[in-house]
Design a protein around this motif. Structure first.
Motif, mmCIF file in Angstrom:
data_model
loop_
_atom_site.group_PDB
_atom_site.id
_atom_site.type_symbol
_atom_site.label_atom_id
_atom_site.label_comp_id
_atom_site.label_asym_id
_atom_site.label_seq_id
_atom_site.Cartn_x
_atom_site.Cartn_y
_atom_site.Cartn_z
ATOM 1 N N PRO A 1 0.730 -10.838 13.287
ATOM 2 C CA PRO A 1 1.784 -9.919 13.510
ATOM 3 C C PRO A 1 2.466 -9.223 12.826
ATOM 4 C CG PRO A 1 2.300 -12.483 14.724
ATOM 5 C CD PRO A 1 0.518 -12.039 14.556
ATOM 6 N N ILE A 2 2.573 -10.460 11.174
ATOM 7 C CA ILE A 2 2.959 -9.552 10.371
ATOM 8 C C ILE A 2 2.441 -8.240 9.605
ATOM 9 C CG2 ILE A 2 4.013 -9.960 7.813
ATOM 10 C CD1 ILE A 2 6.012 -11.689 9.346
ATOM 11 N N SER A 3 1.221 -8.448 9.844
ATOM 12 C CA SER A 3 0.377 -7.253 9.247
ATOM 13 C C SER A 3 0.586 -6.449 10.277
ATOM 14 C CB SER A 3 -1.388 -7.816 9.273
ATOM 15 O OG SER A 3 -1.739 -8.684 8.455
ATOM 16 N N LEU A 4 0.033 -6.313 11.894
ATOM 17 C CA LEU A 4 0.560 -5.689 12.387
ATOM 18 C C LEU A 4 1.796 -4.373 12.225
ATOM 19 C CD1 LEU A 4 -0.210 -6.962 15.959
ATOM 20 C CD2 LEU A 4 -1.810 -5.072 14.508
ATOM 21 N N VAL A 5 2.737 -5.136 12.131
ATOM 22 C CA VAL A 5 3.881 -4.932 12.014
ATOM 23 C C VAL A 5 3.778 -3.852 10.920
ATOM 24 C CG1 VAL A 5 6.905 -4.866 11.822
ATOM 25 C CG2 VAL A 5 5.704 -5.559 13.853
ATOM 26 N N LYS A 6 3.780 -4.530 9.513
ATOM 27 C CA LYS A 6 3.772 -3.834 8.529
ATOM 28 C C LYS A 6 2.953 -2.260 8.851
ATOM 29 C CE LYS A 6 0.523 -4.452 4.899
ATOM 30 N NZ LYS A 6 -0.667 -5.049 4.659
ATOM 31 N N ASN A 7 1.539 -2.761 8.988
ATOM 32 C CA ASN A 7 0.751 -1.584 9.126
ATOM 33 C C ASN A 7 1.744 -0.333 9.772
ATOM 34 O OD1 ASN A 7 -1.414 -2.678 8.014
ATOM 35 N ND2 ASN A 7 -2.357 -3.543 9.125
ATOM 36 N N GLN A 8 2.359 -0.827 10.841
ATOM 37 C CA GLN A 8 3.173 0.266 11.671
ATOM 38 C C GLN A 8 4.206 1.409 10.623
ATOM 39 O OE1 GLN A 8 5.235 -1.590 15.339
ATOM 40 N NE2 GLN A 8 3.595 -2.049 15.735
ATOM 41 N N ILE A 9 4.605 0.318 10.624
ATOM 42 C CA ILE A 9 5.905 0.473 9.031
ATOM 43 C C ILE A 9 5.660 1.300 8.182
ATOM 44 C CG2 ILE A 9 7.991 0.441 7.362
ATOM 45 C CD1 ILE A 9 7.651 -2.534 8.850
ATOM 46 N N VAL A 10 3.913 0.638 7.427
ATOM 47 C CA VAL A 10 3.522 1.470 6.454
ATOM 48 C C VAL A 10 2.900 2.978 6.795
ATOM 49 C CG1 VAL A 10 1.712 2.071 4.533
ATOM 50 C CG2 VAL A 10 2.268 -0.318 4.375
ATOM 51 N N ASP A 11 2.022 3.127 8.366
ATOM 52 C CA ASP A 11 1.370 3.772 8.637
ATOM 53 C C ASP A 11 3.139 5.022 8.561
ATOM 54 O OD1 ASP A 11 -0.721 4.967 9.851
ATOM 55 O OD2 ASP A 11 0.392 4.943 12.213
ATOM 56 N N ILE A 12 3.910 4.947 9.364
ATOM 57 C CA ILE A 12 4.706 5.905 9.811
ATOM 58 C C ILE A 12 5.749 6.460 8.570
ATOM 59 C CG2 ILE A 12 7.435 5.658 10.253
ATOM 60 C CD1 ILE A 12 6.976 3.599 12.804
ATOM 61 N N PHE A 13 5.638 5.673 7.412
ATOM 62 C CA PHE A 13 5.947 6.284 6.338
ATOM 63 C C PHE A 13 4.711 7.295 5.275
ATOM 64 C CE2 PHE A 13 9.475 3.165 6.902
ATOM 65 C CZ PHE A 13 9.890 4.348 6.461
ATOM 66 N N SER A 14 3.714 6.991 5.921
ATOM 67 C CA SER A 14 2.413 8.111 5.631
ATOM 68 C C SER A 14 2.844 9.546 6.053
ATOM 69 C CB SER A 14 1.369 6.631 5.807
ATOM 70 O OG SER A 14 0.743 7.322 6.753
ATOM 71 N N ARG A 15 2.966 9.011 7.076
ATOM 72 C CA ARG A 15 3.307 10.484 7.757
ATOM 73 C C ARG A 15 4.284 11.576 7.379
ATOM 74 N NH1 ARG A 15 4.380 8.617 13.309
ATOM 75 N NH2 ARG A 15 3.388 6.620 13.561
ATOM 76 N N ILE A 16 5.089 11.309 6.331
ATOM 77 C CA ILE A 16 5.967 11.783 6.039
ATOM 78 C C ILE A 16 5.148 11.613 4.447
ATOM 79 C CG2 ILE A 16 7.546 12.488 7.019
ATOM 80 C CD1 ILE A 16 8.971 9.653 6.560
ATOM 81 N N GLY A 17 4.064 11.387 3.882
ATOM 82 C CA GLY A 17 3.911 11.580 2.662
ATOM 83 C C GLY A 17 4.392 10.486 1.744
ATOM 84 N N PHE A 18 4.537 9.471 2.272
ATOM 85 C CA PHE A 18 4.973 7.949 0.724
ATOM 86 C C PHE A 18 3.755 7.639 1.228
ATOM 87 C CE2 PHE A 18 9.076 8.826 2.932
ATOM 88 C CZ PHE A 18 9.725 8.533 1.612
ATOM 89 N N THR A 19 3.462 7.050 -0.037
ATOM 90 C CA THR A 19 1.920 6.882 -0.647
ATOM 91 C C THR A 19 2.313 5.041 -0.390
ATOM 92 O OG1 THR A 19 2.492 6.197 -2.957
ATOM 93 C CG2 THR A 19 1.266 8.207 -2.465
ATOM 94 N N VAL A 20 1.605 4.278 -0.808
ATOM 95 C CA VAL A 20 1.508 2.688 -0.813
ATOM 96 C C VAL A 20 1.049 1.567 -2.033
ATOM 97 C CG1 VAL A 20 1.060 0.066 0.456
ATOM 98 C CG2 VAL A 20 0.876 2.751 1.480
ATOM 99 N N SER A 21 2.221 1.068 -2.937
ATOM 100 C CA SER A 21 2.150 0.601 -3.542
ATOM 101 C C SER A 21 2.536 -0.999 -3.684
ATOM 102 C CB SER A 21 3.308 1.139 -5.056
ATOM 103 O OG SER A 21 4.620 1.287 -4.289
ATOM 104 N N GLU A 22 1.755 -1.443 -4.612
ATOM 105 C CA GLU A 22 1.579 -3.038 -4.382
ATOM 106 C C GLU A 22 1.773 -3.872 -5.664
ATOM 107 O OE1 GLU A 22 -1.452 -3.937 -2.622
ATOM 108 O OE2 GLU A 22 -0.378 -4.247 -0.805
ATOM 109 N N GLY A 23 2.229 -4.888 -5.498
ATOM 110 C CA GLY A 23 3.103 -5.199 -7.478
ATOM 111 C C GLY A 23 1.970 -7.141 -7.351
ATOM 112 N N PRO A 24 2.894 -7.592 -8.443
ATOM 113 C CA PRO A 24 2.371 -9.578 -8.256
ATOM 114 C C PRO A 24 4.035 -9.836 -8.142
ATOM 115 C CG PRO A 24 3.328 -8.064 -10.517
ATOM 116 C CD PRO A 24 3.203 -7.449 -9.736
ATOM 117 N N GLU A 25 3.091 -11.020 -7.206
ATOM 118 C CA GLU A 25 4.103 -11.950 -6.344
ATOM 119 C C GLU A 25 4.841 -12.733 -7.444
ATOM 120 O OE1 GLU A 25 2.087 -14.259 -3.424
ATOM 121 O OE2 GLU A 25 1.822 -12.371 -2.641
#
Ligand code: PHE
Length: 339
Positions: free
Chosen positions: A104-128
């Motif tokens: 479920p965490i991945s599902l919700v994360k994907n939904q959020i990322v998807d919504i922002f990607s529709r208005i031009g946001f890229t995804v960035s990641e970094g070290p924990e």
């Protein structure tokens, strides 16, 4: 007598049948209790000593031939039945294959990322595992700044300058170091805070933080972006921004959405107010921009951050945050139909 036995050997060799009853009669005739072979063995006693060797040889040949014949014919029948009876009906539908599903965490994360990607946001990641600069100091939180207490931190014992990131704002720092505006990026990831574990909080959780930097970015842009997000994510179109404080944004705000008061659950989760706090946000502090060599006289921007668990708990009415990490299949399976 010997001729008779030789004749019988011939008869055995000739015998053919694909019928179980016939084969059984054949077996009884030769190998049964009152069968030919037992008679021959009985007669063997009366055979003169000098003929015994030869006689014995032929009786044994006959016996083996009869036994082999019975086995061979039965096997032939088994084999001729073919695949059908051996493996059942091969045209029947296959057993359903158990498919896994996303957490479920991945599902919700994907939904959020998807919504922002529709208005031009890229995804960035970094070290924990992060250094002090990217998690705190660079974000306008110098050492001994009281706001560091807002997020109890796990430090690495071997190197006190290193810690487990307390938010993914650290990723935004790294992103700004390597990109010049315009910047539009969301940073999903796991974060760590030294907090007591309870139904509502955990020392490990997940965030999505967003960053938008360009010329002439205003607070109105921030509000519109968040309104778009809450509409897409929750289907709710009323939000309010309450003044708040974050060291890295100025001004800062807490975002509430109007959830409504239609059901008993609505009353419970909004404590009777109808409003739910879902994230923090604000205009990026000029000091932060300076720290990453972005000219604050030329550029401005906004940032926001939200907890994924909290949103997942709201959407799916999950009462206890610990359920996300127990990996009980009965819990996880309930998200099979969600995409
Ligand atoms: N980093 C903040 C937190 O973890 C959230 C936040 C992000 C607030 C960006 C304002 C702007 O609580």
């Amino acid at each position: 007598m010997l001729d008779k036995i030789k004749e019988l050997i011939g008869e055995v060799a000739q015998f053919q049948s694909a019928n179980l009853d016939e084969i059984e009669s054949f077996r009884i005739k030769f190998l049964g209790k009152k069968g030919i072979l037992n008679d021959l063995f009985a007669a063997f006693k009366n055979v003169p000593a000098d003929e015994r060797k030869e006689f014995g040889h032929y009786i044994n040949t006959l016996k083996n031939a009869a036994q082999d014949k019975v086995t061979a014919l039965k096997e032939a029948i088994e084999n001729s039945k073919g695949f059908e009876t051996k493996y059942g009906d091969l045209t029947r539908p296959a057993e359903p294959i158990e498919l896994g599903n996303r957490h479920p965490i991945s599902l919700v994360k994907n939904q959020i990322v998807d919504i922002f990607s529709r208005i031009g946001f890229t995804v960035s990641e970094g070290p924990e595992m992060e250094d002090d600069w990217h998690n705190f100091t660079g974000l306008n939180l110098p050492e001994y700044h009281p706001a560091r207490d807002m997020q109890d931190t796990f430090f690495l014992q071997t190197n006190p300058d290193m810690l487990l990131r307390t938010h993914t704002s650290s990723v935004q720092m790294r992103y700004m170091e390597s990109h010049q505006p315009p910047i539009r990026t969301v940073s999903p990831g796991r974060v760590f805070r030294n907090e007591d574990i309870s139904a509502r909080s955990h020392c490990i959780f997940h965030q999505v933080e967003g960053l938008y930097i360009d010329t002439n970015v205003s607070f109105a842009d921030l509000k519109q972006t968040l309104l778009y997000f809450t509409k897409e994510m929750f289907g709710k179109s009323k939000i309010r921004l309450r003044p708040s404080y974050f060291p890295f944004t100025e001004p800062s705000a807490e975002v509430d959405i109007y959830w409504g008061l239609e059901t008993e659950v609505d009353y419970k989760i909004t404590k009777g107010t109808g409003w739910l706090e879902i994230m923090g946000c604000g205009m990026v502090d000029p000091n932060v921009l300076k720290n990453v060599n972005i000219d604050p006289t030329k550029y401005s921007g906004f940032a926001f951050g939200m907890g994924i668990e909290r949103i997942a708990m709201l959407l799916y009415q999950i009462p206890d945050i610990r359920m996300f990490y127990e990996n009980d299949v009965r819990f996880l399976e309930q998200f099979k139909s969600v995409r």
